[in-house]
Write a protein that holds these residues in place. Structure first.
Motif, short mmCIF file in Angstrom:
data_model
loop_
_atom_site.label_atom_id
_atom_site.label_comp_id
_atom_site.label_asym_id
_atom_site.label_seq_id
_atom_site.Cartn_x
_atom_site.Cartn_y
_atom_site.Cartn_z
N PRO A 1 -59.81 35.17 81.20
CA PRO A 1 -59.58 34.74 79.82
C PRO A 1 -59.86 35.87 78.85
N ARG A 2 -59.02 36.00 77.84
CA ARG A 2 -59.20 37.11 76.90
C ARG A 2 -60.34 36.79 75.93
N THR A 3 -60.84 37.84 75.32
CA THR A 3 -61.92 37.70 74.35
C THR A 3 -61.46 36.86 73.16
N ASN B 1 -57.74 33.11 86.01
CA ASN B 1 -59.09 33.06 86.57
C ASN B 1 -59.99 32.12 85.78
N HIS B 2 -61.08 31.75 86.41
CA HIS B 2 -62.05 30.83 85.83
C HIS B 2 -63.41 31.53 85.83
N LEU C 1 -59.55 27.37 78.09
CA LEU C 1 -59.72 28.80 77.85
C LEU C 1 -58.38 29.55 77.77
N TRP C 2 -57.31 28.89 78.23
CA TRP C 2 -56.03 29.56 78.33
C TRP C 2 -54.95 28.99 77.41
N LEU D 1 -49.57 29.49 74.81
CA LEU D 1 -48.61 29.10 73.79
C LEU D 1 -47.90 30.30 73.15
N THR D 2 -48.49 31.50 73.26
CA THR D 2 -47.84 32.68 72.69
C THR D 2 -46.55 33.04 73.41
N LEU D 3 -46.33 32.45 74.58
CA LEU D 3 -45.12 32.73 75.35
C LEU D 3 -43.92 31.92 74.88
N GLY D 4 -44.16 30.97 73.97
CA GLY D 4 -43.12 30.02 73.61
C GLY D 4 -41.90 30.61 72.93
N THR D 5 -42.03 31.77 72.33
CA THR D 5 -40.87 32.40 71.68
C THR D 5 -39.80 32.79 72.69
#
Length: 225
Positions: free
Chosen positions: A168-170, A144-145, A64-65, A70-74
């Motif tokens: 988790p985001r939508t 969170n789960h 879910l995450w 992966l958007t943090l990789g920059t």
């Protein structure tokens, strides 16, 4: 000394596993960065996912995450260290993660001191890594789960009243909330004070390096009764 609900005395002794943490060599952080080819000019976010295989979706705390992480990789070095049981039980997921380009730490016998010393930020969900991060005063964010209220231990939920935690985001959402959080110094300055409060509550103000000495003192008192 304190008293637990079953009317037995209990002594807080910190966490002796981390007694050598204050003197743990900085070179071991360099070793970790070199092992995975991490960029030395970027902070490291280390994701320590635990096992939630008592839930109906035992790998949802990763799946879910994953995309959002992966958007943090920059801006950051990213490493995921799954629980060894999930590595064993779901090798297919591990292969999928590798194909995403995310670095996996699968070394089961790795020293925990090296992990916490190497990371600038820790992401956890449940289990002892939460409390290790608080004890060692590591910047901490919790994932969170959806089913966490089913069997999760009470303290893991209670600490979420103060420590940053996210649902988790939508699906399809394009916000960059993780980037905003991790790149906001004011957020982490505030969280440092919050961790101090929790460290005092959970560990009685004992700091890394004092655990074994405290335990020995307690045992001396007990055996002298």
């Amino acid at each position: 000394m304190t008293w637990l609900w079953w009317s037995r005395p209990a002594y807080i002794i910190g966490d002796p596993r981390y007694d050598n943490y204050p003197d743990y060599p900085e070179s071991r952080k360099a070793d970790f960065f070199n092992e995975f080819g991490l960029k030395k000019d970027k902070p490291l976010i280390l994701w320590l996912s635990t096992r939630v295989d008592w839930q109906s979706r035992p790998d949802a705390n990763i799946t879910l995450w994953l995309d959002e992480f992966l958007t943090l990789g920059t801006h950051f070095n990213l490493v995921l260290r799954p629980h060894p049981h999930r590595v064993r039980d779901n090798p297919g997921l591990m292969e999928k993660i590798k194909k995403s380009g995310l670095i996996l730490d699968l070394k089961a016998e790795r020293e925990m001191n090296q992990l916490f010393k190497s990371a600038d930020y820790i992401i956890s969900d449940f289990g002892s890594s939460i409390f290790s991060a608080v004890y060692l005063d590591c910047n901490l964010l919790l994932f969170n789960h959806p089913e966490q209220h089913r069997t999760t231990k009470f303290m893991e939920l209670k600490i979420r009243k103060d420590i940053i935690n996210l649902d988790p985001r939508t699906p399809g959402a394009r916000d960059n909330r993780l980037v905003k959080i991790f790149r906001d110094p004011a957020t982490w300055a505030k969280q440092k004070e919050i961790r101090k409060k929790w460290r005092n509550q959970l560990f009685g103000g004992i700091i890394p390096g004092q655990g074994a000495i405290t335990a020995a003192s307690v045992l001396k008192k007990i055996f002298s009764l």
